[in-house]
Design a protein around this motif. Structure first.
Motif, short mmCIF file in Angstrom:
data_model
loop_
_atom_site.label_atom_id
_atom_site.label_comp_id
_atom_site.label_asym_id
_atom_site.label_seq_id
_atom_site.Cartn_x
_atom_site.Cartn_y
_atom_site.Cartn_z
N ARG A 4 0.79 -1.23 0.00
CA ARG A 4 0.00 0.00 0.00
C ARG A 4 0.82 1.28 0.00
NH1 ARG A 4 -5.32 -1.94 1.21
NH2 ARG A 4 -5.32 -3.64 -0.26
N PHE A 5 2.13 1.21 0.05
CA PHE A 5 2.92 2.43 0.05
C PHE A 5 3.78 2.48 -1.20
CE2 PHE A 5 1.71 1.91 4.37
CZ PHE A 5 1.59 3.19 4.89
N LYS A 6 4.03 3.72 -1.65
CA LYS A 6 4.93 3.87 -2.78
C LYS A 6 6.36 3.70 -2.26
CE LYS A 6 2.24 7.17 -5.46
NZ LYS A 6 1.54 7.91 -4.38
N ILE A 7 6.96 2.59 -2.59
CA ILE A 7 8.34 2.38 -2.13
C ILE A 7 9.20 2.16 -3.35
CG2 ILE A 7 9.83 0.73 -0.97
CD1 ILE A 7 7.65 0.50 1.16
N ARG A 8 10.23 2.99 -3.49
CA ARG A 8 11.09 2.85 -4.65
C ARG A 8 11.83 1.51 -4.60
NH1 ARG A 8 14.20 8.14 -4.33
NH2 ARG A 8 12.68 8.45 -2.67
N GLY A 9 11.98 0.88 -5.73
CA GLY A 9 12.73 -0.38 -5.77
C GLY A 9 11.94 -1.55 -5.23
N ARG A 10 10.61 -1.49 -5.32
CA ARG A 10 9.80 -2.62 -4.83
C ARG A 10 10.15 -3.92 -5.54
NH1 ARG A 10 4.08 -2.28 -3.76
NH2 ARG A 10 3.84 -2.90 -5.92
N GLU A 11 10.35 -3.83 -6.86
CA GLU A 11 10.66 -5.05 -7.63
C GLU A 11 11.94 -5.69 -7.12
OE1 GLU A 11 10.04 -2.07 -9.42
OE2 GLU A 11 7.94 -2.68 -9.33
N HIS A 12 12.91 -4.82 -6.79
CA HIS A 12 14.18 -5.36 -6.30
C HIS A 12 14.00 -6.02 -4.95
CE1 HIS A 12 16.16 -3.51 -9.60
NE2 HIS A 12 15.64 -2.35 -9.31
N ILE A 13 13.13 -5.42 -4.12
CA ILE A 13 12.87 -6.03 -2.82
C ILE A 13 12.24 -7.40 -3.01
CG2 ILE A 13 11.54 -5.83 -0.68
CD1 ILE A 13 11.94 -2.82 -0.83
N PHE A 14 11.32 -7.51 -3.97
CA PHE A 14 10.68 -8.80 -4.19
C PHE A 14 11.67 -9.84 -4.72
CE2 PHE A 14 6.55 -6.46 -4.40
CZ PHE A 14 6.13 -6.98 -3.19
N PHE A 15 12.50 -9.40 -5.65
CA PHE A 15 13.49 -10.34 -6.18
C PHE A 15 14.41 -10.81 -5.06
CE2 PHE A 15 17.68 -11.25 -8.09
CZ PHE A 15 17.29 -12.30 -8.89
N TRP A 16 14.79 -9.85 -4.22
CA TRP A 16 15.67 -10.19 -3.10
C TRP A 16 14.98 -11.18 -2.15
CZ3 TRP A 16 15.32 -8.14 2.12
CH2 TRP A 16 16.37 -8.57 2.93
N LEU A 17 13.67 -10.94 -1.88
CA LEU A 17 12.93 -11.82 -0.99
C LEU A 17 12.91 -13.25 -1.53
CD1 LEU A 17 9.81 -9.74 0.08
CD2 LEU A 17 11.75 -10.36 1.49
N ILE A 18 12.62 -13.36 -2.84
CA ILE A 18 12.46 -14.70 -3.38
C ILE A 18 13.80 -15.42 -3.50
CG2 ILE A 18 12.52 -14.28 -5.88
CD1 ILE A 18 9.73 -16.04 -5.53
N THR A 19 14.86 -14.66 -3.79
CA THR A 19 16.19 -15.28 -3.84
C THR A 19 16.58 -15.76 -2.45
OG1 THR A 19 16.66 -13.34 -5.16
CG2 THR A 19 18.37 -14.97 -5.04
#
Lengths: 279, 292
Positions: free
Chosen positions: A96-111
């Motif tokens: 729900r928040f605009k967070i820059r680099g969300r995609e990177h956070i997700f990639f990092w989480l899944i890795t």
């Protein structure tokens, strides 16, 4: 009609084959856990002939395995509680928040989730034994194990909860904002109540992952915080396996899994596939 | 989407602190350690050696053999699981009495502790005790996974297939039931047989779920440790010493922290590359299928 019947027969053959294949190792372990040591070395008997209580009572009552069970219980429950407390706000923020680099956070989480646990052994061992930060000694403590299981469970929980929070309409939040509700209030009064079933499922899965884990537990615990999975392994590495007791301990170790399959069967596949598969 | 970035980070920060301590810091520390010669038993302490550990790693026959065995295990296991899983899922996609029971039975292995599965398989395969070696012996086949490397390898494969094919089946079943019905009806009206329907209608629509499952299975089998360690301890010899087992044993037995760290970094690098390639593939396939 003939064709339909042939197809059904074929399905039932596959059904029985599958059921037997899946249940056979489990059944045999149960069988061995009820047999005396001597009877085992004779011709294998495929049905239960008696019940040797000592196989269960000796490890859990006289040996240390009762304590291992308690340790597993403390660690799994503590980890599930900690992970939920951290993951719910984190998933909310990512949804729900605009967070820059969300995609990177997700990639990092899944890795993070997919990384081989073995590759974390060296640094964790050194941190836990106090050779990196002097004064921090987490080796062989419950707290240490509760923290360490966050490596894999926290990204997993965030990933799962994110999918569930995304399904809650944003209009609900926005209405609350108009009414003067704070973000913490939205999380507490709207998101958590609506997502309660999903949160429960996440908790169950995390609890199970912590209960089942063996590698970290076997390296990072010694005598005080040993878990039941380490206990199972102890039979294997010691010379001369006590088959009956090993089978009994394995069966007890599997009881929570059996209960959880009964309770949350539908969600296990969805959970294991990161919510990609919905039943 | 609402709210300011700062408040969002506020909600994220407790997670970042914990993951920083147990995830990011160890990652950075292992990168740092991989540049040193560091053996607890050695009197020299930590000696900076630059990228020499990695050079040594690339020429280490033991590591390369563990890596290739691990990758072979991944290929064989995933191949069998995906083919078998898809076939059984197609067969079971018809409605029949007792489907719920079978579903429950198949979910059971998914929730079990891998180490307990390893010990269950010891119980059934060990000679003199296990029924498998007894019955195979009756057929004139000598079966002993502590002697034969080939048998040990295939027993670990079968164990993993036993453990995870139900997951593949259930995931495919879920995917099959969520497919739109119209294309299949249309194919039937056009006179397509079951194989043609599968080949030209079902399979293309199943591609997103197929790549997702392949991704999950590849990553899981690559990092396997618990069951194999419990069943074979990496033996006989080094026959089932897959890459995680090799790493953990080397660190625990020889205390080679620096060299072990470089091995960990290499494995993490492989993981990141595989995740990146496969996740991109998933995104691309999804875009293709759902755009149609």
């Amino acid at each position: 009609m003939q064709n339909r019947r042939a197809k059904l027969i074929f399905i039932y053959i596959a059904f029985i084959g599958m059921a037997v294949a899946v249940l056979f190792p489990l059944y045999w372990t149960l069988l061995v856990s009820t047999t005396t040591k001597i009877a085992l070395f004779e011709k294998p008997i495929p049905y239960i002939t008696g019940f040797v209580v000592e196989n269960y009572s000796r490890p859990f009552l006289t040996d240390l395995y009762g304590g291992y069970l308690l340790n597993s219980l403390i660690i799994a429950s503590g980890n599930a509680a900690l992970v939920l407390a951290l993951a719910i706000p984190a998933a909310y923020a990512l949804c729900r928040f605009k967070i820059r680099g969300r995609e990177h956070i997700f990639f990092w989480l899944i890795t993070n989730r997919m990384a081989p646990p073995a590759s974390f052994i060296i640094p964790l061992y050194m941190i836990f034994s106090g050779s990196v930060f002097r004064g921090i000694r987490l080796m062989d403590t419950h707290l240490g194990m509760i923290l360490v299981y966050c490596i894999f469970n926290l990204p997993f929980a965030i990933w799962l909860l994110k999918g569930m929070i995304d399904a809650i309409p944003v209009e609900l939040d926005e209405a609350a904002v108009v009414d003067g509700c704070s973000y913490l209030g939205i999380l507490w009064k709207i998101i958590i109540p609506v997502a309660k079933p999903s949160i429960a499922v996440t908790a169950v899965l995390i609890w199970l992952f912590s209960w089942n884990e063996m590698l970290f537990a076997s390296v990072l615990t010694g005598t005080r915080a040993n878990t039941i999975t380490c206990g199972v392994l102890k039979f294997v590495t010691v010379v001369g396996i006590d088959w009956g007791e090993m089978a009994a301990v394995s069966i007890v170790c599997l009881i929570p899994a059996a209960i959880l399959v009964g309770v949350a069967q539908k969600h296990i596949v969805a959970g294991l596939s990161f919510g990609a598969v919905k039943e | 989407m609402h709210g300011t970035e700062l408040k969002g980070w506020g909600f994220l920060s407790p997670t970042l602190v914990v993951l920083g301590f147990v995830g990011i810091f160890p990652f950075v520390y292992v990168l740092y350690l991989s540049l040193f010669y560091y053996n607890i038993f050695s009197l020299r302490g930590m000696v900076y050696v630059g990228i020499n550990n990695f050079r040594k790693l690339m020429n280490d026959p033991k590591f390369m053999s563990a890596l290739s065995k691990g990758l072979l295990f991944v290929m064989v296991t995933c191949g069998v699981e995906i083919t078998l899983g898809l076939a059984i899922a197609l067969l079971l996609s018809k409605k029949f009495v007792g489907r719920g029971v079978l579903r429950t039975i198949m979910t059971l292995p998914l929730a079990m502790a891998p180490v307990a599965i390893g010990s269950m398989w010891i119980v059934i395969t060990r000679p003199a005790v296990g029924p498998v070696s007894y019955w195979l012996g009756k057929l004139g086949i000598s079966y002993d996974i502590s002697e034969s490397a080939l048998q040990a390898f295939f027993t670990t494969v079968i164990m993993d297939v036993w453990h995870w094919t139900p997951f593949v089946i259930l995931a495919f079943l879920a995917g099959l039931t969520s497919l739109p019905r119209e294309p299949m009806e249309a194919a039937r009206v056009d006179g397509a047989g079951p194989w043609q329907t599968f080949r030209h209608v079902i399979f293309p629509l199943m591609r997103p779920i197929l790549v997702t499952i392949v991704f999950i299975r590849i990553m899981d089998t690559f990092r396997i440790y618990d069951e194999v360690w419990a069943l074979t301890s990496g033996g006989p010899g080094t026959a089932t010493k897959y890459v995680s087992i090799h790493l953990v044993r080397m660190v625990l037995a020889r205390q080679e922290y620096g060299y072990g760290a470089s091995m960990s970094v290499f494995l993490l690098y492989l993981t990141i590359v595989m995740c990146w390639v496969l996740l991109n593939l998933i995104t691309r396939v999804k875009r293709e299928v759902y755009a149609e």
